[in-house]
Design a protein around this motif. Structure first.
Motif, PDB file in Angstrom:
ATOM      1  N   ILE A   1     -50.861 -22.462   2.159  1.00 36.23           N
ATOM      2  CA  ILE A   1     -51.946 -22.483   1.182  1.00 36.23           C
ATOM      3  C   ILE A   1     -51.924 -21.176   0.387  1.00 36.23           C
ATOM      4  CG2 ILE A   1     -54.446 -22.633   0.841  1.00 36.23           C
ATOM      5  CD1 ILE A   1     -54.646 -24.031   3.547  1.00 36.23           C
ATOM      6  N   ALA A   2     -51.640 -21.263  -0.891  1.00 42.94           N
ATOM      7  CA  ALA A   2     -51.714 -20.087  -1.756  1.00 42.94           C
ATOM      8  C   ALA A   2     -53.178 -19.689  -1.928  1.00 42.94           C
ATOM      9  CB  ALA A   2     -51.090 -20.387  -3.107  1.00 42.94           C
ATOM     10  N   LEU A   3     -53.464 -18.390  -1.860  1.00 38.89           N
ATOM     11  CA  LEU A   3     -54.853 -17.958  -1.970  1.00 38.89           C
ATOM     12  C   LEU A   3     -55.389 -18.032  -3.383  1.00 38.89           C
ATOM     13  CD1 LEU A   3     -55.344 -14.849   0.368  1.00 38.89           C
ATOM     14  CD2 LEU A   3     -55.551 -17.281   0.874  1.00 38.89           C
ATOM     15  N   TRP A   4     -54.543 -17.708  -4.353  1.00 36.52           N
ATOM     16  CA  TRP A   4     -55.025 -17.569  -5.720  1.00 36.52           C
ATOM     17  C   TRP A   4     -54.317 -18.582  -6.623  1.00 36.52           C
ATOM     18  CZ3 TRP A   4     -59.086 -14.503  -5.458  1.00 36.52           C
ATOM     19  CH2 TRP A   4     -59.135 -13.527  -4.460  1.00 36.52           C
ATOM     20  N   PRO A   5     -55.038 -19.205  -7.561  1.00 37.50           N
ATOM     21  CA  PRO A   5     -54.443 -20.251  -8.401  1.00 37.50           C
ATOM     22  C   PRO A   5     -53.200 -19.815  -9.154  1.00 37.50           C
ATOM     23  CG  PRO A   5     -56.832 -20.249  -8.645  1.00 37.50           C
ATOM     24  CD  PRO A   5     -56.480 -19.044  -7.825  1.00 37.50           C
ATOM     25  N   THR A   6     -53.148 -18.556  -9.572  1.00 30.71           N
ATOM     26  CA  THR A   6     -51.981 -18.069 -10.320  1.00 30.71           C
ATOM     27  C   THR A   6     -50.991 -17.324  -9.434  1.00 30.71           C
ATOM     28  OG1 THR A   6     -53.157 -16.031 -10.918  1.00 30.71           O
ATOM     29  CG2 THR A   6     -53.321 -17.890 -12.450  1.00 30.71           C
ATOM     30  N   GLY A   7     -51.199 -17.359  -8.128  1.00 25.28           N
ATOM     31  CA  GLY A   7     -50.332 -16.640  -7.211  1.00 25.28           C
ATOM     32  C   GLY A   7     -50.792 -15.218  -7.003  1.00 25.28           C
ATOM     33  N   VAL A   8     -50.884 -14.457  -8.088  1.00 25.36           N
ATOM     34  CA  VAL A   8     -51.347 -13.074  -8.036  1.00 25.36           C
ATOM     35  C   VAL A   8     -52.864 -13.059  -8.157  1.00 25.36           C
ATOM     36  CG1 VAL A   8     -51.236 -10.828  -9.178  1.00 25.36           C
ATOM     37  CG2 VAL A   8     -49.187 -12.230  -8.982  1.00 25.36           C
ATOM     38  N   ALA A   9     -53.528 -12.194  -7.426  1.00 20.55           N
ATOM     39  CA  ALA A   9     -54.984 -12.132  -7.415  1.00 20.55           C
ATOM     40  C   ALA A   9     -55.532 -11.653  -8.752  1.00 20.55           C
ATOM     41  CB  ALA A   9     -55.451 -11.199  -6.294  1.00 20.55           C
ATOM     42  N   PRO A  10     -56.770 -12.011  -9.068  1.00 26.03           N
ATOM     43  CA  PRO A  10     -57.385 -11.541 -10.323  1.00 26.03           C
ATOM     44  C   PRO A  10     -57.377 -10.027 -10.409  1.00 26.03           C
ATOM     45  CG  PRO A  10     -58.779 -13.175  -9.235  1.00 26.03           C
ATOM     46  CD  PRO A  10     -57.683 -12.854  -8.277  1.00 26.03           C
ATOM     47  N   GLY A  11     -56.926  -9.509 -11.538  1.00 24.58           N
ATOM     48  CA  GLY A  11     -56.909  -8.078 -11.762  1.00 24.58           C
ATOM     49  C   GLY A  11     -55.739  -7.355 -11.132  1.00 24.58           C
ATOM     50  N   ASP A  12     -54.913  -8.064 -10.371  1.00 23.28           N
ATOM     51  CA  ASP A  12     -53.761  -7.430  -9.727  1.00 23.28           C
ATOM     52  C   ASP A  12     -52.500  -7.774 -10.513  1.00 23.28           C
ATOM     53  OD1 ASP A  12     -52.407  -5.911  -7.902  1.00 23.28           O
ATOM     54  OD2 ASP A  12     -52.484  -7.362  -6.268  1.00 23.28           O
ATOM     55  N   SER A  13     -51.403  -7.138 -10.164  1.00 22.19           N
ATOM     56  CA  SER A  13     -50.111  -7.449 -10.765  1.00 22.19           C
ATOM     57  C   SER A  13     -49.061  -7.434  -9.672  1.00 22.19           C
ATOM     58  CB  SER A  13     -49.756  -6.438 -11.860  1.00 22.19           C
ATOM     59  OG  SER A  13     -49.758  -5.115 -11.348  1.00 22.19           O
ATOM     60  N   ALA A  14     -47.964  -8.121  -9.909  1.00 24.03           N
ATOM     61  CA  ALA A  14     -46.903  -8.211  -8.900  1.00 24.03           C
ATOM     62  C   ALA A  14     -46.272  -6.850  -8.662  1.00 24.03           C
ATOM     63  CB  ALA A  14     -45.849  -9.220  -9.339  1.00 24.03           C
ATOM     64  N   LEU A  15     -45.911  -6.594  -7.421  1.00 24.23           N
ATOM     65  CA  LEU A  15     -45.220  -5.363  -7.075  1.00 24.23           C
ATOM     66  C   LEU A  15     -43.800  -5.381  -7.628  1.00 24.23           C
ATOM     67  CD1 LEU A  15     -46.309  -5.175  -3.324  1.00 24.23           C
ATOM     68  CD2 LEU A  15     -47.238  -3.801  -5.202  1.00 24.23           C
ATOM     69  N   SER A  16     -43.245  -4.213  -7.834  1.00 26.92           N
ATOM     70  CA  SER A  16     -41.866  -4.148  -8.328  1.00 26.92           C
ATOM     71  C   SER A  16     -40.880  -4.633  -7.271  1.00 26.92           C
ATOM     72  CB  SER A  16     -41.526  -2.709  -8.743  1.00 26.92           C
ATOM     73  OG  SER A  16     -41.707  -1.818  -7.647  1.00 26.92           O
ATOM     74  N   ALA A  17     -41.179  -4.389  -5.995  1.00 24.68           N
ATOM     75  CA  ALA A  17     -40.318  -4.863  -4.908  1.00 24.68           C
ATOM     76  C   ALA A  17     -40.713  -6.287  -4.521  1.00 24.68           C
ATOM     77  CB  ALA A  17     -40.434  -3.943  -3.697  1.00 24.68           C
ATOM     78  N   PRO A  18     -39.752  -7.188  -4.346  1.00 23.48           N
ATOM     79  CA  PRO A  18     -40.083  -8.560  -3.952  1.00 23.48           C
ATOM     80  C   PRO A  18     -40.527  -8.616  -2.494  1.00 23.48           C
ATOM     81  CG  PRO A  18     -37.714  -8.258  -3.945  1.00 23.48           C
ATOM     82  CD  PRO A  18     -38.296  -6.980  -4.497  1.00 23.48           C
ATOM     83  N   ALA A  19     -41.265  -9.661  -2.166  1.00 27.47           N
ATOM     84  CA  ALA A  19     -41.661  -9.869  -0.775  1.00 27.47           C
ATOM     85  C   ALA A  19     -40.425  -9.975   0.106  1.00 27.47           C
ATOM     86  CB  ALA A  19     -42.503 -11.134  -0.660  1.00 27.47           C
ATOM     87  N   ARG A  20     -40.526  -9.423   1.309  1.00 26.40           N
ATOM     88  CA  ARG A  20     -39.385  -9.408   2.214  1.00 26.40           C
ATOM     89  C   ARG A  20     -39.859  -9.698   3.625  1.00 26.40           C
ATOM     90  NH1 ARG A  20     -35.459  -5.100   4.776  1.00 26.40           N
ATOM     91  NH2 ARG A  20     -37.327  -3.842   5.069  1.00 26.40           N
ATOM     92  N   ILE A  21     -39.141 -10.586   4.314  1.00 21.28           N
ATOM     93  CA  ILE A  21     -39.424 -10.886   5.712  1.00 21.28           C
ATOM     94  C   ILE A  21     -38.276 -10.366   6.556  1.00 21.28           C
ATOM     95  CG2 ILE A  21     -39.698 -12.729   7.419  1.00 21.28           C
ATOM     96  CD1 ILE A  21     -41.203 -14.322   5.333  1.00 21.28           C
ATOM     97  N   VAL A  22     -38.625  -9.607   7.581  1.00 19.15           N
ATOM     98  CA  VAL A  22     -37.631  -8.989   8.460  1.00 19.15           C
ATOM     99  C   VAL A  22     -37.791  -9.561   9.862  1.00 19.15           C
ATOM    100  CG1 VAL A  22     -36.820  -6.826   9.484  1.00 19.15           C
ATOM    101  CG2 VAL A  22     -37.623  -6.873   7.096  1.00 19.15           C
ATOM    102  N   GLU A  23     -36.690  -9.990  10.452  1.00 19.34           N
ATOM    103  CA  GLU A  23     -36.678 -10.477  11.837  1.00 19.34           C
ATOM    104  C   GLU A  23     -36.176  -9.358  12.742  1.00 19.34           C
ATOM    105  OE1 GLU A  23     -37.346 -11.705  14.840  1.00 19.34           O
ATOM    106  OE2 GLU A  23     -37.249 -13.719  13.944  1.00 19.34           O
ATOM    107  N   ARG A  24     -36.981  -8.990  13.732  1.00 22.72           N
ATOM    108  CA  ARG A  24     -36.625  -7.881  14.619  1.00 22.72           C
ATOM    109  C   ARG A  24     -36.138  -8.338  15.983  1.00 22.72           C
ATOM    110  NH1 ARG A  24     -42.128  -4.402  13.962  1.00 22.72           N
ATOM    111  NH2 ARG A  24     -42.988  -6.474  14.409  1.00 22.72           N
ATOM    112  N   SER A  25     -36.240  -9.630  16.278  1.00 27.38           N
ATOM    113  CA  SER A  25     -35.889 -10.109  17.612  1.00 27.38           C
ATOM    114  C   SER A  25     -34.480 -10.682  17.631  1.00 27.38           C
ATOM    115  CB  SER A  25     -36.879 -11.181  18.068  1.00 27.38           C
ATOM    116  OG  SER A  25     -36.458 -11.774  19.277  1.00 27.38           O
TER     117      SER A  25
END
Length: 331
Positions: free
Chosen positions: A41-65
């Motif tokens: 479930i996306a929290l915000w209709p446009t993906g990015v929250a109102p008044g916010d902007s996307a970070l320069s670094a993309p989202a990253r998932i790290v597996e440590r196990s």
């Protein structure tokens, strides 16, 4: 006639991307549901929250196990927060917004997220909504971005309660470590205006009906403060008013929901004093509360780290408490 079965469309697309040498989307190899999947479930209709902007670094998932059967992932650089849903075969009407920890630097996904499923979903019958929230540790100037995500998540769960077979008066929150700080901020600051309303869901209350705080970060001042969480959330500040505002025990009121606290006395990362000061504030405000302190367990034991310790009892203690506080919910 060919004996080969056609590959699912998703696998065909991934295979084509690999052949082309293209980068796979974040969810493709991370165990995350794809955007638009029923359990995401996306929290915000446009993906990015109102008044916010996307970070320069993309989202990253790290597996440590190294063990596939015991994943230990975390996500960082969240610009478009979302929920991942774990639903029981027979929902009992109760739900938990799960806020994992990570010191406001990352969000742990399994040890304090998916690992809860056997106890709370399969045996307990609760529906879990695990939050991937925005982090001040990414250099985001908005100190309340994570609280905005938590408020929005609680409202969305309440707005969609019927679709998930939930009672909108039985929606609680559970938070771990820095996620416990965020959960406590939600429980004490659910009515703070920290974002611009975007749709009808934002007309609903963001107040949890109950809250569970597991080895939570609470105070921002004194020897019990967790330095990393405070630094990432507040920066280099010593303003007493700001420290008080972001210390949830200083914000407890008569409207704070019933609370369950859990901590190990030998926690060397987030001292047990954090739970103690919050419990004392709850008692002064007359809030129904229950606290369990264990002699051993350290920090971050979650469910997996409780083997051989008395902390292994905590999921059942929590489930019993949730049943008790939701037996006769008030409007």
């Amino acid at each position: 006639m060919s004996l080969l079965k056609p590959l699912p469309v998703l696998r065909l697309r991934l295979f084509a991307l690999l052949l082309a040498g293209a980068a796979l989307p974040l969810w493709a190899s991370s165990g995350e549901p794809a955007p638009g999947a029923p359990d995401r479930i996306a929290l915000w209709p446009t993906g990015v929250a109102p008044g916010d902007s996307a970070l320069s670094a993309p989202a990253r998932i790290v597996e440590r196990s190294p063990a596939a059967e015991l994943p230990d992932r975390y996500i960082e650089h969240v610009s478009e927060p979302y929920l991942v849903v774990y639903r029981p075969a027979r929902p009992n009407g109760r739900a938990l917004l799960v806020i994992p920890g990570g010191g406001y630097q990352r969000v742990v996904l399994d040890k304090e997220g998916s690992a809860l499923v056997p106890a709370f979903v399969d045996r307990g019958g609760l529906t879990l909504f695990v939050l991937r929230y925005r982090l001040p540790g990414d250099g985001r100037p908005d100190r309340d971005a994570a609280l905005a995500d938590a408020q929005r998540a609680l409202r969305l769960i309440r707005a969609q309660a019927a679709a998930w077979q939930l009672d909108p008066r039985m929606i609680g929150v559970i938070g771990f470590s820095a996620g416990g700080h965020l959960a406590a901020r939600l429980g004490t600051g659910f009515d703070q205006m920290v974002y611009r309303p975007v749709d009808a869901a934002d007309r609903l209350s963001a107040r949890p009906d109950f809250q569970l705080l597991v080895y939570p970060v609470i105070t921002m001042a004194g020897e019990d403060a967790h330095p990393g969480s405070r630094q990432r959330l507040l920066g280099d500040v010593a303003d007493p008013a700001l420290l008080q505002r972001y210390s949830p025990h200083q914000q407890v009121s008569a409207r704070t929901p019933p609370s369950f606290l859990l901590h190990a006395q030998d926690d060397a990362v987030v001292p047990v004093g954090n739970s103690l000061v919050f419990y004392q504030a709850l008692q002064r405000a007359g809030i129904s509360s229950e606290m369990h302190l264990f002699p051993h367990g350290g920090h971050g034991f979650g469910i997996r780290g409780s083997a051989g310790l008395t902390t292994a009892a905590w999921p059942q203690l929590a489930l019993d408490w949730i049943t008790t506080v939701t037996e006769d919910p008030t409007p």
